[in-house]
Design an enzyme around this catalytic site. Structure first.
Site, PDB file in Angstrom:
ATOM      1  N   GLY A  12       1.060  -1.142  -0.036  1.00 18.67           N
ATOM      2  CA  GLY A  12       0.019   0.006  -0.001  1.00 18.67           C
ATOM      3  C   GLY A  12       0.782   1.251  -0.051  1.00 18.67           C
ATOM      4  O   GLY A  12       0.356   2.160   0.405  1.00 18.67           O
ATOM      5  N   SER A  13       2.132   1.158  -0.428  1.00 18.06           N
ATOM      6  CA  SER A  13       2.930   2.434  -0.593  1.00 18.06           C
ATOM      7  C   SER A  13       2.153   3.489  -1.496  1.00 18.06           C
ATOM      8  O   SER A  13       2.082   4.841  -1.231  1.00 18.06           O
ATOM      9  CB  SER A  13       4.191   2.246  -0.878  1.00 18.06           C
ATOM     10  OG  SER A  13       4.723   1.874  -1.862  1.00 18.06           O
ATOM     11  N   ASN A  14       1.573   3.122  -2.403  1.00 22.03           N
ATOM     12  CA  ASN A  14       0.860   3.919  -3.319  1.00 22.03           C
ATOM     13  C   ASN A  14      -0.407   4.633  -2.727  1.00 22.03           C
ATOM     14  O   ASN A  14      -0.805   5.620  -2.875  1.00 22.03           O
ATOM     15  CB  ASN A  14       0.517   3.407  -4.554  1.00 22.03           C
ATOM     16  CG  ASN A  14       1.677   3.470  -5.690  1.00 22.03           C
ATOM     17  OD1 ASN A  14       1.947   4.296  -6.366  1.00 22.03           O
ATOM     18  ND2 ASN A  14       2.316   2.160  -5.813  1.00 22.03           N
ATOM     19  N   LEU A  87      -8.983  -9.801 -10.483  1.00 17.49           N
ATOM     20  CA  LEU A  87      -9.765  -9.423 -11.510  1.00 17.49           C
ATOM     21  C   LEU A  87     -11.028  -8.680 -10.904  1.00 17.49           C
ATOM     22  O   LEU A  87     -11.621  -8.998 -10.146  1.00 17.49           O
ATOM     23  CB  LEU A  87     -10.305 -10.394 -12.426  1.00 17.49           C
ATOM     24  CG  LEU A  87     -10.747 -10.170 -13.718  1.00 17.49           C
ATOM     25  CD1 LEU A  87      -9.782  -9.439 -14.548  1.00 17.49           C
ATOM     26  CD2 LEU A  87     -11.200 -11.654 -14.562  1.00 17.49           C
ATOM     27  N   ASN A 100      -6.563   2.043 -12.663  1.00 18.79           N
ATOM     28  CA  ASN A 100      -5.300   0.998 -12.358  1.00 18.79           C
ATOM     29  C   ASN A 100      -4.119   1.466 -12.689  1.00 18.79           C
ATOM     30  O   ASN A 100      -3.979   2.224 -13.719  1.00 18.79           O
ATOM     31  CB  ASN A 100      -5.600  -0.385 -12.890  1.00 18.79           C
ATOM     32  CG  ASN A 100      -4.528  -1.321 -12.553  1.00 18.79           C
ATOM     33  OD1 ASN A 100      -4.182  -1.488 -11.258  1.00 18.79           O
ATOM     34  ND2 ASN A 100      -3.985  -2.072 -13.498  1.00 18.79           N
ATOM     35  N   HIS A 102      -0.306   0.144 -13.493  1.00 20.25           N
ATOM     36  CA  HIS A 102       0.392  -1.159 -13.790  1.00 20.25           C
ATOM     37  C   HIS A 102       1.948  -0.849 -13.868  1.00 20.25           C
ATOM     38  O   HIS A 102       2.339   0.165 -14.326  1.00 20.25           O
ATOM     39  CB  HIS A 102       0.081  -1.624 -15.024  1.00 20.25           C
ATOM     40  CG  HIS A 102       0.620  -2.928 -15.160  1.00 20.25           C
ATOM     41  ND1 HIS A 102       0.031  -4.147 -14.794  1.00 20.25           N
ATOM     42  CD2 HIS A 102       1.871  -3.443 -16.146  1.00 20.25           C
ATOM     43  CE1 HIS A 102       1.014  -5.233 -15.069  1.00 20.25           C
ATOM     44  NE2 HIS A 102       1.721  -4.917 -15.913  1.00 20.25           N
TER      45      HIS A 102
HETATM   46  C1  GAR Z   1       2.958  -1.206  -7.396  1.00 25.88           C
HETATM   47  O1  GAR Z   1       3.972  -1.356  -8.196  1.00 25.88           O
HETATM   48  C2  GAR Z   1       1.873  -1.343  -8.607  1.00 25.88           C
HETATM   49  O2  GAR Z   1       2.147  -0.960  -9.810  1.00 25.88           O
HETATM   50  C3  GAR Z   1       1.695  -3.015  -8.878  1.00 25.88           C
HETATM   51  O3  GAR Z   1       1.834  -3.479  -7.408  1.00 25.88           O
HETATM   52  C4  GAR Z   1       2.452  -2.179  -6.835  1.00 25.88           C
HETATM   53  C5  GAR Z   1       1.960  -2.242  -5.571  1.00 25.88           C
HETATM   54  O4  GAR Z   1       2.929  -1.505  -4.659  1.00 25.88           O
HETATM   55  N1  GAR Z   1       0.372  -3.185  -9.332  1.00 25.88           N
HETATM   56  C6  GAR Z   1       0.410  -4.393 -10.393  1.00 25.88           C
HETATM   57  O5  GAR Z   1       1.337  -5.131 -10.505  1.00 25.88           O
HETATM   58  C7  GAR Z   1      -1.138  -4.611 -10.901  1.00 25.88           C
HETATM   59  N2  GAR Z   1      -1.068  -5.604 -11.841  1.00 25.88           N
HETATM   60  P1  GAR Z   1       2.382  -0.734  -3.320  1.00 25.88           P
HETATM   61  O6  GAR Z   1       1.144  -1.748  -2.658  1.00 25.88           O
HETATM   62  O7  GAR Z   1       3.401  -0.599  -2.475  1.00 25.88           O
HETATM   63  O8  GAR Z   1       1.564   0.306  -3.931  1.00 25.88           O
END
Ligand code: GAR
Length: 187
Positions: A12-14, A87, A100, A102
Site C-alpha cells: 500500500g505504498s501507493n 480481476l 489502475n 501497472h
Molecule cells: C505497484 O508497483 C503497482 O504498480 C503494482 O503493485 C505495486 C503495489 O505496490 N500493481 C500491479 O502489479 C497490478 N498488476 P504498493 O502496494 O507498495 O503500492
C-alpha cells in the site's frame, strides 16, 4: 467533493502516497480502502490517515454484492486500484469509473499473473532497455482498458529487478496522484 475508494492487496505504498497527497483536499476524499487480504500492510497505513477499511474474501467479492453495497452507501464514484491483484467483476466496472496503475509499459508485461516484482523480473530477464508505468481505465480483463498515462525509466545493464522496482515506484509516486487529480477535475 468527489468520493473515491482505493483497492489494494499488499503493502500500500501507493495508497499511502495518494492519501498524503490529498490530505485536506477540497477536491476529493478517500472514503475507504478495500482489501482482499486481512493482513495487508495497506490496512495499517489506512489507520494513520483515519481512512475506514473494508476487507473481503473471494466469496464476498465474486458471489455477493456486499462490496458494491458498501461503495454505494459511501457514495463512491471513482475507484483507484493501487496494487490490487484480483480481476474486477462486472458489477464494479458497470457502476464506477475505475483506474489502475501497472508497473510496466503496457501492452508489454501485462495480463494474468503479471504483477509487482514478477513484472520487473521479466523486464530484466528479457534485457529491456526501458520500463515504466501505465495508468489505465479498468475493464473486465487484466490490464486491458484504455490507457490514460505512461511514463518511462531507463533499465541499465546490471540493473536488478529491485533496481527497476525502485525506479518504477518513483514514477508511481510522482505521477499517480496527479493523474487522479486531473481525472477528478475532468469528471
Ligand atoms: C505497484 O508497483 C503497482 O504498480 C503494482 O503493485 C505495486 C503495489 O505496490 N500493481 C500491479 O502489479 C497490478 N498488476 P504498493 O502496494 O507498495 O503500492
Amino acid at each position: 467533493m468527489k468520493k473515491i475508494a482505493i483497492f489494494a492487496s499488499g503493502s500500500g505504498s501507493n495508497a499511502e502516497n495518494i492519501a498524503r497527497y490529498f490530505k485536506g483536499s477540497e477536491l476529493l476524499n478517500i472514503e475507504c480502502i478495500y482489501s482482499n487480504k486481512a493482513n495487508a500492510f495497506v490496512l495499517e497505513r489506512a489507520k494513520k490517515f483515519n481512512i475506514p477499511t473494508f476487507v473481503f474474501n473471494r466469496t464476498d467479492f465474486y458471489q455477493s454484492e456486499i462490496v458494491l453495497d458498501d461503495l454505494k452507501n459511501r457514495n463512491v464514484e471513482i475507484i483507484v486500484l493501487a496494487g490490487f491483484l484480483w480481476l474486477v467483476p462486472d458489477y464494479l466496472t458497470n457502476n464506477f469509473t475505475i483506474i489502475n496503475i501497472h508497473p510496466a509499459l503496457l501492452p508489454k508485461y501485462g495480463g494474468k499473473g503479471m504483477y509487482g516484482d514478477r513484472v520487473h523480473q521479466a523486464v530484466v530477464e528479457n534485457g529491456e532497455k526501458k520500463s515504466g508505468i501505465t495508468i489505465h481505465y479498468v475493464n473486465e480483463k487484466y490490464d486491458d482498458g484504455q490507457m490514460i498515462f505512461q511514463a518511462e525509466c531507463e533499465v541499465l545493464p546490471g540493473d536488478t529487478p529491485a533496481d527497476v522496482a525502485q525506479k518504477v515506484h518513483e514514477l508511481e509516486y510522482r505521477h499517480f496522484p496527479e493523474v487522479i487529480e486531473k481525472l477528478v477535475l475532468s469528471c
